[in-house]
Design a protein around this motif. Structure first.
Motif, short mmCIF file in Angstrom:
data_model
loop_
_atom_site.label_atom_id
_atom_site.label_comp_id
_atom_site.label_asym_id
_atom_site.label_seq_id
_atom_site.Cartn_x
_atom_site.Cartn_y
_atom_site.Cartn_z
N GLN A 114 8.76 5.04 8.30
CA GLN A 114 7.80 4.03 8.74
C GLN A 114 6.37 4.57 8.74
O GLN A 114 5.45 3.94 8.21
CB GLN A 114 8.20 3.58 10.16
CG GLN A 114 7.50 2.34 10.63
CD GLN A 114 8.02 1.10 9.91
OE1 GLN A 114 9.18 0.76 10.03
NE2 GLN A 114 7.16 0.44 9.17
N THR A 115 6.18 5.76 9.30
CA THR A 115 4.85 6.37 9.32
C THR A 115 4.37 6.63 7.91
O THR A 115 3.19 6.44 7.58
CB THR A 115 4.89 7.71 10.08
OG1 THR A 115 5.69 7.54 11.23
CG2 THR A 115 3.51 8.17 10.46
N GLN A 118 3.04 3.52 6.37
CA GLN A 118 1.74 3.24 6.96
C GLN A 118 0.65 4.11 6.32
O GLN A 118 -0.43 3.62 6.00
CB GLN A 118 1.82 3.52 8.45
CG GLN A 118 0.92 2.65 9.30
CD GLN A 118 1.08 3.00 10.76
OE1 GLN A 118 2.11 3.56 11.17
NE2 GLN A 118 0.07 2.71 11.54
N ASN A 119 0.97 5.39 6.11
CA ASN A 119 -0.02 6.28 5.51
C ASN A 119 -0.26 5.98 4.05
O ASN A 119 -1.39 6.07 3.58
CB ASN A 119 0.41 7.74 5.66
CG ASN A 119 0.13 8.25 7.06
OD1 ASN A 119 -0.87 7.88 7.66
ND2 ASN A 119 1.00 9.08 7.58
N PRO A 159 3.66 -0.56 -0.20
CA PRO A 159 3.53 -0.66 1.25
C PRO A 159 3.21 -2.08 1.72
O PRO A 159 3.71 -2.53 2.75
CB PRO A 159 2.38 0.29 1.59
CG PRO A 159 2.21 1.17 0.43
CD PRO A 159 2.71 0.43 -0.76
N VAL A 163 5.75 -4.04 4.27
CA VAL A 163 5.36 -4.46 5.62
C VAL A 163 5.54 -5.98 5.78
O VAL A 163 6.06 -6.44 6.80
CB VAL A 163 3.91 -4.03 5.91
CG1 VAL A 163 3.40 -4.66 7.19
CG2 VAL A 163 3.82 -2.52 5.99
N ASN B 301 -7.24 8.15 8.42
CA ASN B 301 -6.09 7.31 8.74
C ASN B 301 -5.31 7.85 9.93
O ASN B 301 -4.90 7.10 10.81
CB ASN B 301 -5.15 7.22 7.53
CG ASN B 301 -5.76 6.39 6.43
OD1 ASN B 301 -6.62 5.55 6.68
ND2 ASN B 301 -5.32 6.61 5.21
N GLN B 305 -4.62 6.19 13.65
CA GLN B 305 -3.30 6.05 14.29
C GLN B 305 -3.27 6.76 15.64
O GLN B 305 -2.74 6.25 16.61
CB GLN B 305 -2.22 6.65 13.39
CG GLN B 305 -1.85 5.73 12.24
CD GLN B 305 -1.03 6.46 11.19
OE1 GLN B 305 -0.26 7.36 11.51
NE2 GLN B 305 -1.20 6.08 9.94
#
Lengths: 292, 315
Positions: A114-115, A118-119, A159, A163, B301, B305
């Motif tokens: 998941q991370t 996101q990245n 991504p 999402v 980024n 976060q």
């Protein structure tokens, strides 16, 4: 002895209310800046570009003379790119979303994936161009062809689709899923017959929005080797290619003033296609909203 | 008769039916155990993309650093690759200049728009304004670049004498406009997650709407707002086409926005559209620049976060 003096109170209140009104006006004007910019952009592009759109422009290849330059190779190239990008990215994105939402156990691996997604969403698009250039063009040695460009774009928008698909899968209510299990359906049957059909409008909307991002991307395609001047149409995914934004970019680089009009005309075509795609997305979103 | 499955079932004994069910079941079970593995495989691909990016940038950049001294790369101010001088700060300063100009435009306008949309606007206004901002966010950057070069630059040149045709100012302003929707929508999200009771509490004490916004809503949503700035900076650093078209291609260590400069992304485009052959130092240099770019955006980024996770206020 100080008493509450009505006049002082009124005066103070008046100032504060005035201040509020002034700021309200400022906030409103700030919002208008973005709008004015959009209006100026639309006006400029339309007035400059619409005159340049004729059959010659739509059906012609690019040219060294502005009167004869056309966008056909760009439009066809972009369509070919989407034919590669769309299936790859939708299949991967939806599969990832289903895995993360329905199958994955909460834990390190899931968190990591998941991370990571996101990245990836924050990586500049040109870096995906560098990835495509090394991996697809040189390591897999498929050359500077549509397949390499389409795959690079697919990874770029992966991504976004993931999402969007995750959100629409998550929005399927638990009662419906449990009803399916209660009838004896297995997990995959539930996913295939209950969850996917319910999530499909959201997935389609997300996919169209992601593809409309891909179709406007220029930088990664420049890096993976889209050509600027090409005079034959691609006849398969292993052909050299150009794309609409690449053509527009190459026209902005021309020294002659007349190419500005050509670039504007190209932008009008690109924006019309984007507008169509977005309208379809909005239409689907509104039509299938809140089924449960 | 055999064609009707129910009729067929009736002729079977119970044990036969259990048997056949079990057989169907075992086929189902194979699918059931196979599907998660396939789906996991798809998810792993997104991880592989990250691995691929890291591998690509690192391995090609390492090749670059066998030809160019690493220390002179990160401390050099002069980026003239065709003369063999690779000082990345000449490009980083260009990127910084664009980013600063962009944020000077995008932060006040974005936050003010968010405040208007979230605190002042009626539902009707919101329904009109939000889609327009979305349209602004969906315009391809090559279009923004063209607009910067052919519309914004001439206007600026009329106001500021001595502004060169390619300049950091015009590109920076347009990058800023491109980021406005992003900051506005993230900031608005942060502000609208502040519960209404807090606003009503402030207003019940006699605060005006402006005082409520500045003293209650903004402090309560600060982490989300600051995180949106970090994401905006990351976008500005990575923005490519606007700067490639409007900012020029002359790397310069300068803070003067009226000059033509080059950003990291602009350099990669310049090399990509030329034909620096595979395997030359210039070819490898775009990976070293790409790696630097990647590090900068990754830091922003992760910062975003971290801020939104660490300082989030839960209501």
């Amino acid at each position: 002895m100080n008493y509450i003096d009505e006049q002082t109170v009124q005066k103070n209140m008046g100032n504060r209310i005035k201040k509020n009104k002034m700021w309200r006006w400022l906030f409103f004007s700030a919002t208008m800046i973005a709008l004015l910019f959009l209006a100026a952009l639309a006006y400029r592009i339309l007035t400059q570009g619409i005159g340049g759109i004729d059959w010659q422009f739509i059906s012609g290849f690019t040219s060294a003379s502005p009167e004869r330059a056309g966008i056909k190779a760009g439009v066809v190239g972009s369509l070919w790119l989407m034919a590669v990008t769309a299936p790859v990215t939708i299949i991967l994105g939806v599969a990832t979303a289903i895995y993360l939402e329905e199958y994955a156990k909460k834990g390190r691996l899931t968190n990591f994936i998941q991370t990571n997604i996101q990245n990836l969403a924050g990586v500049p698009s040109i870096v995906f161009g560098l990835l495509g250039l090394t991996i697809f063009v040189y390591v897999f040695n498929i050359g500077e062809v549509i397949l390499a460009g389409g795959l690079s774009l697919a990874l770029l928008v992966l991504p976004v689709i993931t999402v969007a698909a995750q959100e629409s899968v998550r929005a399927v209510p638990t009662d419906v899923k449990e009803a399916s299990y209660a009838m004896g359906a297995t997990k995959w049957q539930t996913v295939r017959r209950i969850i996917l059909p319910a999530a499909i409008p959201g997935i389609i909307t997300g996919s169209i929005l992601a593809l409309s991002r891909a179709i406007g991307e220029t930088a990664p395609l420049l890096v993976v080797g889209a050509s600027t001047a090409i005079f034959t149409l691609p006849n398969g995914i292993m052909s050299p290619y150009t794309a609409m934004p690449i053509q527009i970019f190459s026209w902005t680089q021309q020294p002659q003033q007349a190419f500005q009009g050509v670039a504007s005309a190209g932008i009008v075509i690109l924006l019309v296609i984007l507008l169509l795609m977005n309208s379809i997305a909005v239409f689907i979103r509104n039509k299938f909203q809140n089924r449960y | 008769m055999e064609s009707n499955p129910n009729e067929g079932n009736k002729q079977q004994s119970v044990s036969q039916r259990i048997q056949s069910n079990r057989q169907n079941r075992s086929g189902l079970m194979i699918i059931e155990s196979l599907v998660p593995k396939l789906l996991l495989l798809a998810s792993i691909i997104s991880v592989l993309v990250t691995v691929g990016i890291l591998y690509t940038l690192l391995s090609e950049a390492i090749t670059f650093f066998t030809q160019v001294n690493f220390f002179s790369f990160i401390t050099g101010l002069d980026w003239s690759p065709w003369q063999g001088r690779y000082g990345i700060l000449g490009l980083v300063s260009g990127t910084m200049l664009i980013t600063v100009i962009a944020m000077v435009v995008a932060i006040p306008v974005g936050v003010a728009s968010a405040i208007f949309l979230s605190e002042y606007a009626t539902d009707k206004w919101r329904r009109i304004l939000k889609p327009i901002l979305e349209v602004l966010a969906g315009i391809p950057t090559v279009v923004y670049g063209f607009f910067a070069l052919t519309f914004v630059t001439p206007i600026l040149r009329a106001i500021i004498p001595g502004l060169s045709f390619f300049n950091a100012l015009s590109a920076g302003i347009v990058v800023g406009v491109m980021i406005i929707p992003m900051i506005a929508s993230l900031t608005e999200d942060a502000m609208s997650s502040v519960p209404n009771e807090m606003r009503e509490g402030a207003m019940a004490l006699g605060a005006t709407r402006f005082e409520t916004t500045v003293r209650v809503v903004l402090p309560a949503s600060l982490s989300g707002i600051v995180a949106s700035f970090a994401l905006g900076i990351s976008r500005a650093i990575g923005e490519t086409m606007i700067v490639a078209i409007a900012a020029g291609a002359t790397p310069k260590f300068t803070l003067d926005p009226t000059q033509s400069i080059q950003t990291m992304t602009g350099y990669i485009v310049q090399v990509a559209k030329g034909d620096a052959g595979f395997g030359t130092t210039i070819y490898y240099s775009i990976y070293a620049v790409g790696a630097t770019l990647f590090v900068f955006t990754l830091i922003m980024n992760l910062l975003a976060q971290f801020i939104s996770r660490r300082y989030r206020e839960e209501y």
